[in-house]
Design a protein around this motif. Structure first.
Motif, PDB file in Angstrom:
ATOM      1  N   ASN A   1      31.550  14.319   9.055  1.00  0.00           N
ATOM      2  CA  ASN A   1      31.306  12.801   9.245  1.00  0.00           C
ATOM      3  C   ASN A   1      30.988  12.180   7.883  1.00  0.00           C
ATOM      4  OD1 ASN A   1      31.734  10.452  10.549  1.00  0.00           O
ATOM      5  ND2 ASN A   1      30.920  11.225  12.454  1.00  0.00           N
ATOM      6  N   TYR A   2      30.910  10.787   8.015  1.00  0.00           N
ATOM      7  CA  TYR A   2      30.430  10.193   6.761  1.00  0.00           C
ATOM      8  C   TYR A   2      28.881  10.032   7.231  1.00  0.00           C
ATOM      9  CZ  TYR A   2      34.924   8.398   5.080  1.00  0.00           C
ATOM     10  OH  TYR A   2      36.050   8.443   4.391  1.00  0.00           O
ATOM     11  N   PRO A   3      27.991   9.715   6.230  1.00  0.00           N
ATOM     12  CA  PRO A   3      26.722   9.474   6.427  1.00  0.00           C
ATOM     13  C   PRO A   3      26.614   8.047   7.097  1.00  0.00           C
ATOM     14  CG  PRO A   3      27.113   9.328   4.350  1.00  0.00           C
ATOM     15  CD  PRO A   3      28.444   9.781   4.839  1.00  0.00           C
TER      16      PRO A   3
ATOM     17  N   SER B   1      40.641   3.189 -13.176  1.00  0.00           N
ATOM     18  CA  SER B   1      41.148   2.282 -12.070  1.00  0.00           C
ATOM     19  C   SER B   1      42.257   1.293 -12.566  1.00  0.00           C
ATOM     20  CB  SER B   1      40.160   1.641 -11.300  1.00  0.00           C
ATOM     21  OG  SER B   1      39.063   2.549 -10.959  1.00  0.00           O
ATOM     22  N   THR B   2      43.406   1.379 -12.637  1.00  0.00           N
ATOM     23  CA  THR B   2      44.480   0.423 -12.988  1.00  0.00           C
ATOM     24  C   THR B   2      44.825  -0.270 -11.613  1.00  0.00           C
ATOM     25  OG1 THR B   2      45.094   1.909 -14.974  1.00  0.00           O
ATOM     26  CG2 THR B   2      46.569   0.028 -14.232  1.00  0.00           C
ATOM     27  N   ILE B   3      44.812  -1.417 -11.881  1.00  0.00           N
ATOM     28  CA  ILE B   3      45.359  -2.391 -10.818  1.00  0.00           C
ATOM     29  C   ILE B   3      46.348  -3.391 -11.343  1.00  0.00           C
ATOM     30  CG2 ILE B   3      43.176  -2.470  -9.415  1.00  0.00           C
ATOM     31  CD1 ILE B   3      43.691  -5.597 -10.678  1.00  0.00           C
TER      32      ILE B   3
ATOM     33  N   TRP C   1      46.904   1.595  -5.528  1.00  0.00           N
ATOM     34  CA  TRP C   1      46.331   0.272  -5.060  1.00  0.00           C
ATOM     35  C   TRP C   1      47.570  -0.755  -4.676  1.00  0.00           C
ATOM     36  CZ3 TRP C   1      46.839  -4.629  -7.066  1.00  0.00           C
ATOM     37  CH2 TRP C   1      45.910  -5.514  -7.028  1.00  0.00           C
ATOM     38  N   CYS C   2      48.789  -0.604  -5.365  1.00  0.00           N
ATOM     39  CA  CYS C   2      49.756  -1.538  -4.957  1.00  0.00           C
ATOM     40  C   CYS C   2      50.290  -1.455  -3.616  1.00  0.00           C
ATOM     41  CB  CYS C   2      50.991  -1.270  -5.962  1.00  0.00           C
ATOM     42  SG  CYS C   2      50.592  -1.516  -7.616  1.00  0.00           S
ATOM     43  N   GLY C   3      50.479  -0.159  -3.041  1.00  0.00           N
ATOM     44  CA  GLY C   3      50.710   0.200  -1.703  1.00  0.00           C
ATOM     45  C   GLY C   3      49.715  -0.466  -0.668  1.00  0.00           C
TER      46      GLY C   3
HETATM   47  C1  LIG Z   1      39.997   9.163  -8.688  1.00  0.00           C
HETATM   48  C2  LIG Z   1      40.984   8.383  -8.203  1.00  0.00           C
HETATM   49  C3  LIG Z   1      41.955   7.763  -9.174  1.00  0.00           C
HETATM   50  C4  LIG Z   1      42.855   6.645  -8.710  1.00  0.00           C
HETATM   51  N1  LIG Z   1      43.625   5.878  -9.888  1.00  0.00           N
HETATM   52  C5  LIG Z   1      44.254   4.740  -9.305  1.00  0.00           C
HETATM   53  C6  LIG Z   1      44.836   4.106 -10.153  1.00  0.00           C
HETATM   54  O1  LIG Z   1      44.644   4.167 -11.477  1.00  0.00           O
HETATM   55  N2  LIG Z   1      45.702   2.954  -9.609  1.00  0.00           N
HETATM   56  C7  LIG Z   1      45.956   2.968  -8.245  1.00  0.00           C
HETATM   57  O2  LIG Z   1      46.733   2.288  -7.888  1.00  0.00           O
HETATM   58  N3  LIG Z   1      45.485   3.817  -7.437  1.00  0.00           N
HETATM   59  C8  LIG Z   1      44.755   4.777  -7.836  1.00  0.00           C
HETATM   60  N4  LIG Z   1      44.008   5.386  -6.910  1.00  0.00           N
HETATM   61  C9  LIG Z   1      44.196   5.427  -5.635  1.00  0.00           C
HETATM   62  C10 LIG Z   1      43.695   4.275  -5.019  1.00  0.00           C
HETATM   63  O3  LIG Z   1      42.173   4.031  -5.175  1.00  0.00           O
HETATM   64  C11 LIG Z   1      43.897   3.955  -3.667  1.00  0.00           C
HETATM   65  O4  LIG Z   1      45.223   4.382  -3.049  1.00  0.00           O
HETATM   66  C12 LIG Z   1      43.380   2.458  -3.025  1.00  0.00           C
HETATM   67  O5  LIG Z   1      41.828   2.658  -3.390  1.00  0.00           O
HETATM   68  C13 LIG Z   1      43.423   2.648  -1.612  1.00  0.00           C
HETATM   69  O6  LIG Z   1      43.104   1.402  -0.851  1.00  0.00           O
HETATM   70  P1  LIG Z   1      42.826   1.271   0.541  1.00  0.00           P
HETATM   71  O7  LIG Z   1      42.089  -0.048   0.743  1.00  0.00           O
HETATM   72  O8  LIG Z   1      43.682   1.579   1.501  1.00  0.00           O
HETATM   73  O9  LIG Z   1      41.337   2.297   0.705  1.00  0.00           O
HETATM   74  P2  LIG Z   1      39.863   2.610   0.056  1.00  0.00           P
HETATM   75  O10 LIG Z   1      40.061   1.994  -1.388  1.00  0.00           O
HETATM   76  O11 LIG Z   1      39.518   3.847   0.154  1.00  0.00           O
HETATM   77  O12 LIG Z   1      39.123   1.399   1.042  1.00  0.00           O
HETATM   78  C14 LIG Z   1      38.879   1.959   2.215  1.00  0.00           C
HETATM   79  C15 LIG Z   1      37.441   1.374   2.612  1.00  0.00           C
HETATM   80  O13 LIG Z   1      37.022   1.531   3.987  1.00  0.00           O
HETATM   81  C16 LIG Z   1      35.471   2.009   4.075  1.00  0.00           C
HETATM   82  N5  LIG Z   1      35.517   2.892   5.034  1.00  0.00           N
HETATM   83  C17 LIG Z   1      35.869   3.881   5.373  1.00  0.00           C
HETATM   84  N6  LIG Z   1      35.591   4.329   6.679  1.00  0.00           N
HETATM   85  C18 LIG Z   1      35.056   3.633   7.132  1.00  0.00           C
HETATM   86  C19 LIG Z   1      34.390   3.449   8.608  1.00  0.00           C
HETATM   87  N7  LIG Z   1      34.642   4.464   9.403  1.00  0.00           N
HETATM   88  N8  LIG Z   1      33.796   2.320   8.910  1.00  0.00           N
HETATM   89  C20 LIG Z   1      33.712   1.243   8.037  1.00  0.00           C
HETATM   90  N9  LIG Z   1      34.186   1.259   6.713  1.00  0.00           N
HETATM   91  C21 LIG Z   1      34.947   2.511   6.342  1.00  0.00           C
HETATM   92  C22 LIG Z   1      35.417   2.486   2.664  1.00  0.00           C
HETATM   93  O14 LIG Z   1      34.003   2.465   2.229  1.00  0.00           O
HETATM   94  C23 LIG Z   1      36.234   1.622   1.952  1.00  0.00           C
HETATM   95  O15 LIG Z   1      35.538   0.720   1.073  1.00  0.00           O
HETATM   96  C24 LIG Z   1      43.145   6.581  -7.257  1.00  0.00           C
HETATM   97  C25 LIG Z   1      42.612   7.340  -6.537  1.00  0.00           C
HETATM   98  C26 LIG Z   1      41.440   8.012  -6.795  1.00  0.00           C
HETATM   99  C27 LIG Z   1      40.209   8.922  -6.166  1.00  0.00           C
END
Ligand SMILES: Cc1cc2nc3c(=O)[nH]c(=O)nc-3n(C[C@H](O)[C@H](O)[C@H](O)COP(=O)(O)OP(=O)(O)OC[C@H]3O[C@@H](n4cnc5c(N)ncnc54)[C@H](O)[C@@H]3O)c2cc1C
Ligand code: SF4
Ligand code: SF4
Lengths: 100, 452
Positions: A87-89, B46-48, B329-331
């Motif tokens: 689980n998450y912390p 992190s590219t956006i 990020w885009c998705g």
């Molecule tokens: C090392 C790495 C490099 C990457 N490089 C790129 C890149 O350059 N360009 C790109 O487009 N994508 C990149 N990606 C993918 C991109 O980071 C993710 O696809 C994107 O962040 C997805 O966004 P999201 O909002 O779906 O999820 P997330 O960014 O994961 O956000 C989820 C949020 O929910 C919170 N959360 C999770 N569980 C809970 C809970 N139970 N209760 C409350 N809060 C919770 C988290 O703290 C977080 O803030 C990369 C990923 C990684 C790991």
């Protein structure tokens, strides 16, 4: 090209490398548990946990170093026997990713 | 208890994008985030992309905390057995000149995601941080009517949005998806490498001259045997005063590889072609996180539902990440917008049933989100299964390049059908707004012009 020995990136040596540059809000660390009855001692969690959080003692994994847990999920995903409860912390605790 | 129209779990790129559009449409929205500040738990390259960000913030990047403008990229292929010290092969590509099609920037997610969430709060969304959501709340008929946090506090809503990332508790608790397996997760580690801005400009700056005198950078991606085998790639994404060094390896491959991810990372940063580029700097932070490489748009349709009664999943929680380059990020942002529009309509009609939310799935599949997933999946499958992996491809490309250089325009030695196929796939793929377009573009131009 010079190759590094594997031990440099496991256990204590890995934690030593990471510890000053990973920020952590203290957690109880009870969010991850190894169910020893199910653990087959395959060492995958020990080898691949990027935070070096596991030890193998007497052929069983132990989650002994929660200080560097990145919350990546690799341990639970890799474990072939489903021995890891994950689980998450608690909210507001755990790893803080700076410059991320 | 306040009842919300929407409770959004996760204030990442997807959750905040959803919330901004939803409140603008008049909905009452609560975001729940487990970190103390949004972004603190998040990482990427992190590219956006500005063109996508403008779907949510029309005047982007106005006051957004941007690190660097990205002008293009260099793609390095290192075939197995080739010794890079004796000269590798690299390709430079530039980003599309039209900002409508691609407008990339590098950011720090811990700073950027916080700002991104603040925009949604400024627009009227509520945000509660340091709150870990642990489950969904159901009514007597089993329908989801809200979520519950670790302290037992319940939050009721007409619609729950699961925007909680790759390991999505909401997606699992709602029974929409399992914890994805080792073949569907890519473990990434990252080092933030502090380096003087001038050195970054010299080593990574592009030749494009911008009106404001700012220097944009080139991203570097390495498909290299000594780095991560054919199991992943190493990257350098330059920021203002630091470099983001990353390495991703699919977890299934980790099982068969001899070493762990940090070992490959150390060999990457000490590789003779990388090391001089890092000289004069030092590590400032270490990071690890997983990228979902699952396949919500399978060859036979949809593998799992991104919705049920009163709930929709967006972003990493739904696996909206390009399976070949890991960009999500885009998705997340695009799906956030689509979901917000569907949620608005659903509430207008007073129908938040699974039947109504089929529209969500249909819409994202038709949109760039679904198209990218489909194309990326085909290409990833082809790369890993049919072509013999990125190394074989790299080998063909580099042999091809070498023979072209040696023999002028003769393409006999290059002309294998797999190269033709690569070109076909890549062209189709590049027709979408993808980072790979800027990376692969010139490469393919060279090949296609010579193959004609
Ligand atoms: C090392 C790495 C490099 C990457 N490089 C790129 C890149 O350059 N360009 C790109 O487009 N994508 C990149 N990606 C993918 C991109 O980071 C993710 O696809 C994107 O962040 C997805 O966004 P999201 O909002 O779906 O999820 P997330 O960014 O994961 O956000 C989820 C949020 O929910 C919170 N959360 C999770 N569980 C809970 C809970 N139970 N209760 C409350 N809060 C919770 C988290 O703290 C977080 O803030 C990369 C990923 C990684 C790991
Ligand atoms: S979640 Fe990641 S960092 Fe934490 S113990 Fe598991 S493998 Fe290690
Ligand atoms: S991965 Fe699972 S079975 Fe293997 S050592 Fe760790 S806990 Fe035990």
């Amino acid at each position: 090209m010079k190759k590094f020995p594997a031990e440099e990136f496991e256990g204590e040596k890995l934690r030593e490398k990471l510890k000053d540059l990973v920020e952590m809000i203290p957690t109880k660390g009870d969010n991850i548990k190894v169910n020893e009855d199910k653990c087959g001692g395959c060492r995958l969690c020990f080898k691949h946990c990027p935070g070096g959080c596991f030890e193998i003692i007497d052929g069983k994994a132990k989650y002994t170093y929660p200080e560097l847990c990145f919350e990546c999920g690799a341990c639970v995903i890799l474990c072939p026997t489903g021995a890891i409860d994950w689980n998450y912390p608690e909210g507001g605790t755990g790893v803080v990713l700076r410059y991320s | 208890m306040t009842k919300y129209n929407c409770v959004v779990v996760g204030a990442g790129p997807g959750g905040s994008a959803f919330s901004k559009i939803a409140v603008e449409n008049g909905l009452k929205v609560l975001m729940l985030e487990r970190a103390r500040n949004p972004g603190e738990k998040n990482t990427s390259g992190s590219t956006i992309w500005g063109n996508i960000a403008r779907k949510i913030h029309p005047d982007f990047p106005a006051d957004a905390p941007i690190e660097r403008r990205v002008d293009g990229g260099r793609l390095y292929f290192v075939p197995e057995g080739k010794d890079w010290e004796k000269g590798g092969y690299s390709l430079v590509g530039f980003s599309h000149p039209s900002k409508e099609i691609s407008d990339p920037f590098n950011v720090y997610r811990n700073v950027f995601d916080k700002w991104w969430a603040e925009q949604s709060v400024a627009a009227g969304a509520e945000l509660k941080t340091s709150t870990l959501v642990t489950g969904v709340v159901r009514d007597a008929n089993g329908k989801i009517i809200g979520v519950i946090d670790e302290k037992g506090e319940k939050y009721e809503a007409d619609i729950v949005i699961g925007a909680d990332g790759v390991l999505s508790i909401i997606g699992r608790m709602a029974g929409l998806r399992p914890m994805w397996g080792s073949h569907e997760n890519c473990l990434c580690c990252k080092i933030d490498w502090e380096l003087d801005e001038k050195l970054i400009d010299e080593r990574f700056g592009s030749s494009i001259e911008h009106d404001d005198g700012d220097i944009g950078v080139l991203l570097e991606i390495y498909f290299a045997q000594p780095m991560a085998g054919n199991a992943g790639y190493f990257w350098i994404f330059p920021d203002r005063g630091s470099l983001a060094l990353g390495l991703g390896i699919i977890m299934n491959d980790l099982i068969r590889l001899e070493h762990n991810i940090w070992w490959y990372m150390w060999n990457s940063i000490n590789h003779p072609i990388v090391k001089p580029k890092l000289k004069g700097g030092k590590p400032r932070s270490y990071i690890a996180h997983s990228i979902p490489l699952t396949n919500p748009v399978g060859p036979n349709g949809t593998l799992f539902k991104s919705y049920a009664d009163n709930i929709m999943l967006i972003g990493d929680a739904a696996g909206f990440v390009c399976p070949i380059d890991g960009a999500g990020w885009c998705g997340a942002v695009s799906a956030g917008k689509i979901a917000a529009e569907i949620a608005t309509k659903a509430l207008e009609k007073g129908d938040t049933s699974a039947e109504f939310f089929q529209r969500y799935q249909r819409k994202w599949i038709e949109s760039d989100v679904g198209k990218n997933l489909k194309m990326g999946k085909e290409m990833a499958d082809w790369l890993t299964h049919e072509s013999g992996g990125i190394n074989v491809l790299a080998d063909q490309f580099t042999r091809g390049l070498a023979s072209l250089m040696e023999h002028g325009t003769s393409h006999e030695e290059v002309g294998s059908s797999s190269i033709n196929r690569t070109i076909k796939y890549a062209q189709e793929w590049m027709a979408l707004s993808k980072p790979m377009r800027m990376l692969l573009g010139p490469y393919l131009q060279l090949f296609t012009s010579l193959m004609r």
